[in-house]
Design a protein around this motif. Sequence first.
Motif, PDB file in Angstrom:
ATOM      1  N   GLU A 160     -27.638 -31.503  33.727  1.00 28.88           N
ATOM      2  CA  GLU A 160     -27.156 -32.877  33.725  1.00 28.88           C
ATOM      3  C   GLU A 160     -28.236 -33.828  33.222  1.00 28.88           C
ATOM      4  OE1 GLU A 160     -29.148 -32.453  37.757  1.00 28.88           O
ATOM      5  OE2 GLU A 160     -28.049 -31.184  36.362  1.00 28.88           O
ATOM      6  N   VAL A 161     -27.807 -34.884  32.563  1.00 28.31           N
ATOM      7  CA  VAL A 161     -28.718 -35.911  32.066  1.00 28.31           C
ATOM      8  C   VAL A 161     -28.105 -37.268  32.366  1.00 28.31           C
ATOM      9  CG1 VAL A 161     -29.634 -37.018  29.973  1.00 28.31           C
ATOM     10  CG2 VAL A 161     -29.813 -34.542  30.262  1.00 28.31           C
ATOM     11  N   MET A 162     -28.908 -38.188  32.890  1.00 30.52           N
ATOM     12  CA  MET A 162     -28.434 -39.541  33.147  1.00 30.52           C
ATOM     13  C   MET A 162     -28.630 -40.409  31.910  1.00 30.52           C
ATOM     14  SD  MET A 162     -29.634 -42.416  35.959  1.00 30.52           S
ATOM     15  CE  MET A 162     -29.022 -41.495  37.377  1.00 30.52           C
ATOM     16  N   MET A 163     -27.531 -40.993  31.455  1.00 32.42           N
ATOM     17  CA  MET A 163     -27.576 -41.976  30.373  1.00 32.42           C
ATOM     18  C   MET A 163     -27.120 -43.316  30.919  1.00 32.42           C
ATOM     19  SD  MET A 163     -25.340 -42.343  26.826  1.00 32.42           S
ATOM     20  CE  MET A 163     -26.402 -41.379  25.747  1.00 32.42           C
ATOM     21  N   LEU A 164     -27.786 -44.378  30.509  1.00 31.70           N
ATOM     22  CA  LEU A 164     -27.314 -45.735  30.717  1.00 31.70           C
ATOM     23  C   LEU A 164     -26.957 -46.297  29.347  1.00 31.70           C
ATOM     24  CD1 LEU A 164     -27.269 -47.043  33.605  1.00 31.70           C
ATOM     25  CD2 LEU A 164     -28.814 -45.097  33.399  1.00 31.70           C
ATOM     26  N   ALA A 165     -25.698 -46.703  29.178  1.00 24.36           N
ATOM     27  CA  ALA A 165     -25.215 -47.140  27.871  1.00 24.36           C
ATOM     28  C   ALA A 165     -24.757 -48.583  27.945  1.00 24.36           C
ATOM     29  CB  ALA A 165     -24.066 -46.252  27.409  1.00 24.36           C
ATOM     30  N   GLY A 166     -25.352 -49.420  27.119  1.00 26.11           N
ATOM     31  CA  GLY A 166     -24.966 -50.822  27.031  1.00 26.11           C
ATOM     32  C   GLY A 166     -24.545 -51.170  25.618  1.00 26.11           C
ATOM     33  N   PRO A 167     -24.098 -52.380  25.400  1.00 28.33           N
ATOM     34  CA  PRO A 167     -23.667 -52.794  24.056  1.00 28.33           C
ATOM     35  C   PRO A 167     -24.770 -52.694  23.008  1.00 28.33           C
ATOM     36  CG  PRO A 167     -22.904 -54.355  25.713  1.00 28.33           C
ATOM     37  CD  PRO A 167     -23.875 -53.442  26.398  1.00 28.33           C
ATOM     38  N   LEU A 187     -27.994 -50.952  23.625  1.00 25.84           N
ATOM     39  CA  LEU A 187     -29.017 -49.947  23.901  1.00 25.84           C
ATOM     40  C   LEU A 187     -28.436 -48.813  24.730  1.00 25.84           C
ATOM     41  CD1 LEU A 187     -32.045 -49.039  23.957  1.00 25.84           C
ATOM     42  CD2 LEU A 187     -32.284 -50.427  26.048  1.00 25.84           C
ATOM     43  N   ARG A 188     -28.813 -47.580  24.371  1.00 30.71           N
ATOM     44  CA  ARG A 188     -28.546 -46.411  25.210  1.00 30.71           C
ATOM     45  C   ARG A 188     -29.878 -45.778  25.549  1.00 30.71           C
ATOM     46  NH1 ARG A 188     -25.446 -45.284  20.644  1.00 30.71           N
ATOM     47  NH2 ARG A 188     -23.233 -45.851  20.800  1.00 30.71           N
ATOM     48  N   VAL A 189     -30.060 -45.444  26.831  1.00 30.08           N
ATOM     49  CA  VAL A 189     -31.272 -44.743  27.229  1.00 30.08           C
ATOM     50  C   VAL A 189     -30.876 -43.499  28.014  1.00 30.08           C
ATOM     51  CG1 VAL A 189     -32.630 -46.862  27.316  1.00 30.08           C
ATOM     52  CG2 VAL A 189     -31.557 -46.024  29.403  1.00 30.08           C
ATOM     53  N   VAL A 190     -31.664 -42.438  27.872  1.00 31.46           N
ATOM     54  CA  VAL A 190     -31.518 -41.238  28.693  1.00 31.46           C
ATOM     55  C   VAL A 190     -32.862 -40.977  29.364  1.00 31.46           C
ATOM     56  CG1 VAL A 190     -29.675 -40.198  27.335  1.00 31.46           C
ATOM     57  CG2 VAL A 190     -32.050 -39.730  26.733  1.00 31.46           C
ATOM     58  N   LEU A 191     -32.800 -40.312  30.516  1.00 32.16           N
ATOM     59  CA  LEU A 191     -33.998 -40.146  31.332  1.00 32.16           C
ATOM     60  C   LEU A 191     -34.373 -38.672  31.459  1.00 32.16           C
ATOM     61  CD1 LEU A 191     -33.043 -42.601  34.215  1.00 32.16           C
ATOM     62  CD2 LEU A 191     -34.268 -43.106  32.092  1.00 32.16           C
ATOM     63  N   ALA A 192     -35.636 -38.377  31.167  1.00 31.94           N
ATOM     64  CA  ALA A 192     -36.139 -37.017  31.351  1.00 31.94           C
ATOM     65  C   ALA A 192     -36.370 -36.729  32.833  1.00 31.94           C
ATOM     66  CB  ALA A 192     -37.428 -36.811  30.564  1.00 31.94           C
ATOM     67  N   THR A 193     -36.845 -37.704  33.585  1.00 35.40           N
ATOM     68  CA  THR A 193     -36.951 -37.618  35.043  1.00 35.40           C
ATOM     69  C   THR A 193     -36.194 -38.801  35.616  1.00 35.40           C
ATOM     70  OG1 THR A 193     -39.002 -38.908  35.190  1.00 35.40           O
ATOM     71  CG2 THR A 193     -39.214 -36.522  34.873  1.00 35.40           C
ATOM     72  N   VAL A 194     -35.608 -38.615  36.783  1.00 38.58           N
ATOM     73  CA  VAL A 194     -34.682 -39.641  37.269  1.00 38.58           C
ATOM     74  C   VAL A 194     -35.174 -40.241  38.585  1.00 38.58           C
ATOM     75  CG1 VAL A 194     -32.266 -40.205  37.722  1.00 38.58           C
ATOM     76  CG2 VAL A 194     -32.820 -38.400  36.103  1.00 38.58           C
ATOM     77  N   HIS A 195     -34.636 -39.802  39.693  1.00 35.34           N
ATOM     78  CA  HIS A 195     -34.930 -40.433  40.982  1.00 35.34           C
ATOM     79  C   HIS A 195     -36.123 -39.759  41.649  1.00 35.34           C
ATOM     80  CE1 HIS A 195     -30.548 -41.664  40.607  1.00 35.34           C
ATOM     81  NE2 HIS A 195     -31.246 -42.780  40.555  1.00 35.34           N
ATOM     82  N   LEU A 196     -37.289 -40.044  41.097  1.00 37.08           N
ATOM     83  CA  LEU A 196     -38.533 -39.513  41.629  1.00 37.08           C
ATOM     84  C   LEU A 196     -39.552 -40.649  41.751  1.00 37.08           C
ATOM     85  CD1 LEU A 196     -38.999 -36.277  39.451  1.00 37.08           C
ATOM     86  CD2 LEU A 196     -38.293 -36.360  41.853  1.00 37.08           C
ATOM     87  N   ARG A 213     -33.075 -48.481  14.787  1.00 40.07           N
ATOM     88  CA  ARG A 213     -33.494 -47.219  14.158  1.00 40.07           C
ATOM     89  C   ARG A 213     -33.084 -45.979  14.941  1.00 40.07           C
ATOM     90  NH1 ARG A 213     -38.927 -49.808  14.037  1.00 40.07           N
ATOM     91  NH2 ARG A 213     -39.053 -51.099  12.159  1.00 40.07           N
ATOM     92  N   TYR A 214     -32.449 -46.142  16.098  1.00 43.38           N
ATOM     93  CA  TYR A 214     -32.061 -44.964  16.868  1.00 43.38           C
ATOM     94  C   TYR A 214     -30.749 -45.219  17.605  1.00 43.38           C
ATOM     95  CZ  TYR A 214     -34.355 -47.553  20.727  1.00 43.38           C
ATOM     96  OH  TYR A 214     -34.734 -48.499  21.645  1.00 43.38           O
ATOM     97  N   ASP A 215     -30.126 -44.118  18.052  1.00 41.39           N
ATOM     98  CA  ASP A 215     -28.871 -44.190  18.788  1.00 41.39           C
ATOM     99  C   ASP A 215     -29.079 -44.063  20.289  1.00 41.39           C
ATOM    100  OD1 ASP A 215     -27.076 -44.270  16.418  1.00 41.39           O
ATOM    101  OD2 ASP A 215     -27.945 -42.283  16.063  1.00 41.39           O
ATOM    102  N   ALA A 216     -30.185 -43.469  20.698  1.00 41.38           N
ATOM    103  CA  ALA A 216     -30.543 -43.390  22.111  1.00 41.38           C
ATOM    104  C   ALA A 216     -32.046 -43.260  22.224  1.00 41.38           C
ATOM    105  CB  ALA A 216     -29.857 -42.208  22.796  1.00 41.38           C
ATOM    106  N   ALA A 217     -32.593 -43.895  23.249  1.00 45.27           N
ATOM    107  CA  ALA A 217     -34.017 -43.755  23.545  1.00 45.27           C
ATOM    108  C   ALA A 217     -34.173 -42.754  24.679  1.00 45.27           C
ATOM    109  CB  ALA A 217     -34.616 -45.096  23.931  1.00 45.27           C
ATOM    110  N   LEU A 218     -35.000 -41.740  24.460  1.00 42.93           N
ATOM    111  CA  LEU A 218     -35.282 -40.761  25.500  1.00 42.93           C
ATOM    112  C   LEU A 218     -36.521 -41.244  26.247  1.00 42.93           C
ATOM    113  CD1 LEU A 218     -35.275 -36.877  25.019  1.00 42.93           C
ATOM    114  CD2 LEU A 218     -36.640 -38.062  26.744  1.00 42.93           C
TER     115      LEU A 218
END
Length: 280
Positions: A99-106, A108-117, A207-212
């Motif tokens: 599983e990967v957490m993504m936050l998607a807005g109008p 910006l999209r971001v995905v998280l390598a580490t989450v609730h730590l 320049r990108y579709d999602a920021a990791l």
Amino acid sequence: MIEIDADTGLSCVHDVYTRALPVLSGLRLAAPAIPGHPDPANAPAVIAAIETAVRLAQSGAVSAIVTSPISKAVLKAAGFPHPGHTEFLAALTGTSGGEVMMLAGPDLRVVLATVHLPLRRAIETLDTDTIIRTGRITAAALARDFAIASPRIAVAGLNPHAGEAGHLGSEEADIVAPAIAALRAEGIDATGPHPPDTLFTATARARYDAALCLYHDQGLIPLKTLDVANSVNVTLGLPIVRTSPDHGTAFDIAGRGIADPSSLIAALRLAATMAARRQS
């Protein structure tokens, strides 16, 4: 609005949506619901509601799940073993670790390598394989669920100025750059490591579709600053569609009639779009 029994009436849920809002019966609270004052006694009902939603989605009775915020502290007090919704949904669908957490807005999209730590723990656990896994899942989801034919992923650095060629930290060279190279070798358009302080400007976002991003606040601060009201939490890597508002429980304003429903509405719309794309 009509009630449907969660165990015996699932087959008719599809038909109900054309004429009413179905409300599943059988999921009762153990204690009265008091706005702004959650009760751990109701935690089993919250957990059962999530389990029921997953069962409906897996059976095909519903096309997607849109969850509302949960109080992690209350569930933890009742013995809930998972950090949050994301990890629980992965366990229920047999995809833990995928599983990967993504936050998607109008904007910006971001995905998280580490989450609730805790931040210290996030840095300690960050490794090349985690970044590679996150990049793969993100690229696949951008293509399938967001209809982006050639996804572009920008990978953030960990340290100021992305390490300043090793003068401000070696994680970029030791951990992040090898992951980017591996993703690119697989045909994924991944770039970086990018200095985090300039990764979220309007020019950079084009320049990108999602920021990791490598830890929780690195991605969520810019996204929520840009547009918290219309951003959506999406769980990638699941066999079902799941979205959620990007905000928390807001117990301080519960029952006052002043909550902004925009993020929930955005979550409903995105879930419908994603489900339609998976079914097409």
